[in-house]
Motif scaffolding. Sequence first.
Motif, short mmCIF file in Angstrom:
data_model
loop_
_atom_site.label_atom_id
_atom_site.label_comp_id
_atom_site.label_asym_id
_atom_site.label_seq_id
_atom_site.Cartn_x
_atom_site.Cartn_y
_atom_site.Cartn_z
N LEU A 199 62.13 42.11 25.94
CA LEU A 199 62.69 42.51 27.23
C LEU A 199 61.79 43.53 27.91
O LEU A 199 61.52 43.44 29.12
N VAL A 200 61.29 44.49 27.15
CA VAL A 200 60.39 45.51 27.71
C VAL A 200 59.12 44.86 28.23
O VAL A 200 58.60 45.25 29.29
N ASP A 201 58.59 43.87 27.52
CA ASP A 201 57.39 43.16 27.98
C ASP A 201 57.62 42.54 29.36
O ASP A 201 56.75 42.60 30.25
N LEU A 202 58.80 41.93 29.55
CA LEU A 202 59.09 41.30 30.84
C LEU A 202 59.25 42.36 31.93
O LEU A 202 58.72 42.21 33.05
N LEU A 203 59.95 43.45 31.63
CA LEU A 203 60.14 44.50 32.63
C LEU A 203 58.81 45.14 33.02
O LEU A 203 58.56 45.43 34.19
N ALA A 204 57.93 45.34 32.05
CA ALA A 204 56.61 45.91 32.34
C ALA A 204 55.82 44.97 33.23
O ALA A 204 55.09 45.43 34.15
N LEU A 205 55.95 43.67 33.01
CA LEU A 205 55.25 42.69 33.84
C LEU A 205 55.78 42.73 35.27
O LEU A 205 55.00 42.70 36.24
N LEU A 206 57.08 42.81 35.43
CA LEU A 206 57.67 42.89 36.76
C LEU A 206 57.23 44.17 37.47
O LEU A 206 56.93 44.16 38.67
N ALA A 207 57.17 45.26 36.72
CA ALA A 207 56.78 46.54 37.32
C ALA A 207 55.33 46.52 37.78
O ALA A 207 54.99 47.06 38.85
N SER A 208 54.46 45.87 37.01
CA SER A 208 53.04 45.85 37.38
C SER A 208 52.77 44.89 38.53
O SER A 208 51.78 45.04 39.26
N ALA A 209 53.67 43.90 38.73
CA ALA A 209 53.44 42.89 39.76
C ALA A 209 53.96 43.33 41.13
O ALA A 209 53.52 42.84 42.17
N LYS A 210 54.89 44.26 41.18
CA LYS A 210 55.46 44.67 42.47
C LYS A 210 54.63 45.80 43.09
O LYS A 210 53.80 46.42 42.42
N ASP A 211 54.88 46.06 44.33
CA ASP A 211 54.25 47.20 44.99
C ASP A 211 54.81 48.48 44.40
O ASP A 211 56.02 48.59 44.14
N ARG A 271 49.85 27.99 21.47
CA ARG A 271 49.36 29.29 21.94
C ARG A 271 49.06 29.20 23.44
O ARG A 271 49.16 28.15 24.04
N GLY A 272 48.66 30.33 24.00
CA GLY A 272 48.28 30.36 25.40
C GLY A 272 49.46 30.51 26.34
O GLY A 272 49.33 30.28 27.55
N ILE A 273 50.62 30.87 25.81
CA ILE A 273 51.84 31.00 26.62
C ILE A 273 52.22 32.48 26.71
O ILE A 273 52.18 33.20 25.73
N ALA A 275 47.39 39.68 18.80
CA ALA A 275 48.64 39.06 19.23
C ALA A 275 49.72 40.09 19.50
O ALA A 275 50.67 39.82 20.25
N ALA A 276 49.59 41.27 18.92
CA ALA A 276 50.57 42.32 19.19
C ALA A 276 50.34 42.95 20.56
O ALA A 276 51.22 43.65 21.07
N ARG A 277 49.18 42.69 21.14
CA ARG A 277 48.84 43.29 22.43
C ARG A 277 48.93 42.28 23.58
O ARG A 277 49.24 42.64 24.69
N ARG A 278 48.63 41.02 23.31
CA ARG A 278 48.63 40.00 24.36
C ARG A 278 49.43 38.79 23.89
O ARG A 278 49.18 38.22 22.84
N GLN A 279 50.41 38.39 24.70
CA GLN A 279 51.29 37.31 24.31
C GLN A 279 50.57 35.98 24.15
O GLN A 279 50.95 35.16 23.30
N GLN A 319 56.75 33.58 17.64
CA GLN A 319 56.90 33.70 16.20
C GLN A 319 56.57 35.12 15.75
O GLN A 319 55.84 35.85 16.42
N LYS A 320 57.09 35.46 14.59
CA LYS A 320 56.81 36.77 14.03
C LYS A 320 55.34 36.85 13.64
O LYS A 320 54.81 35.94 13.00
N GLY A 321 54.66 37.90 14.03
CA GLY A 321 53.26 38.07 13.71
C GLY A 321 53.05 38.82 12.42
O GLY A 321 53.97 39.02 11.62
N SER A 322 51.84 39.25 12.20
CA SER A 322 51.49 39.94 10.96
C SER A 322 52.10 41.33 10.88
O SER A 322 52.24 41.88 9.79
N GLY A 323 52.46 41.91 12.03
CA GLY A 323 53.01 43.25 12.03
C GLY A 323 51.95 44.34 12.14
O GLY A 323 52.27 45.51 12.31
N SER A 324 50.69 43.96 12.05
CA SER A 324 49.62 44.94 12.12
C SER A 324 49.42 45.40 13.57
O SER A 324 49.41 44.59 14.49
#
Length: 711
Positions: free
Chosen positions: A595-607, A561-563, A688-692, A678-683
């Motif tokens: 993929l969306v998680d990565l794009l959202a991270l890039l969007a929040s990090a740029k000006d 965890r923690g990644i 874990a569904a909110r923070r990697q 890994q696949k989570g509980s789905g809830s």
Amino acid sequence: MSLDSTTNAEVAAEADAPPAQSDLDRKINQLFPGVVVRKDLVKAVKGNAIVPSYVLEYLLGQYAASDDEATIQAGIDAVRKVLADHYVHRNQSELVKSTIRERGRHRIIDRVAVTLNEKDDVYQAEFANLGIKGVLVEPATIKAHPKLLTGGVWCICDIEYFHSEDQRVVPWILGSIKPIQLSNFDFEGYLAARREFTTEEWIDLLIQSIGFNPELFGRRAKLIQLVRLIPFVERNYNLVELGPKGTGKSHIFSEFSPHGMLISGGEVTVPKLFVHNSNGRIGLVGYWDVVAFDEFAGNKKRADKALVDIMKNYMANKSFSRGVETLGAEASMVFVGNTSHTVPYMLKHSDLFDELPESYHDSAYLDRLHHYIPGWEVDTIRGEMFSEGYGFVVDYIAEVLKSMRTADYSDRYQQHFTLSPDISTRDRDGIHKTFSGLMKLLYPHGQATREEIEEILRFAIEGRKRVKDQILRIDATMADVKFGFTDKAGTWSPVTTLEEQEYPTYYDQRAALTPEEPEGDATPVSATTEVRAPVAVAPEVPVVVEPAPFEGHREFQENQRGISYETLLLPYLREATEITIIDPYIRLPHQGRNLVDLLALLASAKDAADEISVTLVTKAETGQYEQAHLLMLKDIQDSAAAAGINFAVTWDETIHDRSIRADNGWTILLGRGLDIFQKGSGSQYDLAARRQEFRQVVAFGVTYIHGEGGL
């Protein structure tokens, strides 16, 4: 239409159809005919019968051990009829008694416990559900089935009724009794069939035999499940598992084998467990292969000190005393309990044995434990995790494991590796027992490659290291140990625990030698501490030096965890204006979300005023899911555009490897692409569904290259 809705429609249409057989299922039935059963059948026949799984599987093994659907359905009907006619429900006990009286003789399935009536010098049986007791049992029956004396065994019995005018005579007569377990099997045939399976297939067969779907478990998670079986195949094995609720810690010890006894941690006494000094009767350890203590944790619980002392001696020496006589036994001891704190909390404030009762939170007792299963790595059991495939009938595999308890495979690694010389005798014993147990489970035929042997040796060392590292926090007199091994070429391979890698700040602590010892000015340096040269700065102006991103290769273990993409990828993508993601498998909904998680991270990090271009190079989906695939990527493109990311897709059917290349000079080689979680509980309420960083990962590697590899 989404992929999810299509899949659900297909499932709904085939709800009444039997599960399709996999190639592995066909192979299992071919090589183990008559001793395997479809694991979902237990639920189909159980109904409201409160019986262990091994009882039901014993019956299914008699009637439904086949891959022919007609035979299976006939077998299910037969088992249901057997349960309806012979299983005793507590609320129907009077009806069953009446049936016995009217017929004179009737066969029942019930839990039977026998005690010795010293006054009359006779053995007497008590039937748990039927509610009768004082039934006479012949000494020959006790000699053949001594476990009847140790708290109860599920049996198939013929009960007769004969009324007497003598009020002292019990009218119930035991006509016959047969404990529910396999009488014999072909061990050589078992070994011969094992040789026909690959290691991956065999592990999946064992996981299905436990009752789980192997497709939902990673390699490390499967090994953790299989360690729970070691007490059944290894004599005098001492195992502990502490972790969150709902992870199935006690399931195997109550449901898997007729040779295991699960008792509540608060219900055990010296006479019940070891010996009753007043009458000399041997306790549970003399009759059962495995004695497991459920709900063992709870630091507020009080424990009998005499019991703890005898248990410590038994766990170390395999013996206990009855007066002046010393007796030996082979029962393995298992301790399972729930934790109420997270791993970093326990490491920061105490240790990983924090939840144990005070009497057991003792270095002498803990040092006798051979392996610590990290229960916090085990996923909470969900309905989808249960198997519909074929596995061994439980009483068959239980007898196989029992027959191997006398074998010793602990030296099988020595042709390739040598343990660290400063590993103590007790540490070595723990490693050897776990290694031997895993060898017997996975490679009973003795044929394993160097890499396969190294895998389970590392796992065995890690489990014992987890025990020893926590003892060092409790007892400062214990010597520190370098856990690892050397191969024949002299290459040293250290072994660490997963939580040691995840939480190095909190992990590397140990008890102080004396409370009065001055702290001094020096800061202790752990094995994971990076030593940096001091940076000279002007005293008036503090200077913050941003460390350069790491360059090279890193490996991450399954269940770590923690990644998150924020720590794994973002430092290498900052300041980039053009990024190319090469990944052939961005098809399923969860891959699109990654993929969306990565794009959202890039969007929040740029000006906010800047725009960047991201190109995905991937393979096109074909067939019935083609339209859904295109719609998913179009939705991603539209969403990214609103955040200042120009997202484009390029199709390339030749790609295989996964990487990210940026125009800032960095190339990231991702063995599994973005699909590392890994696949989570789905809830939707799961953190874990909110923070990697709260998710567990699969095993993967990543390589960072700067310079020529960039765009």
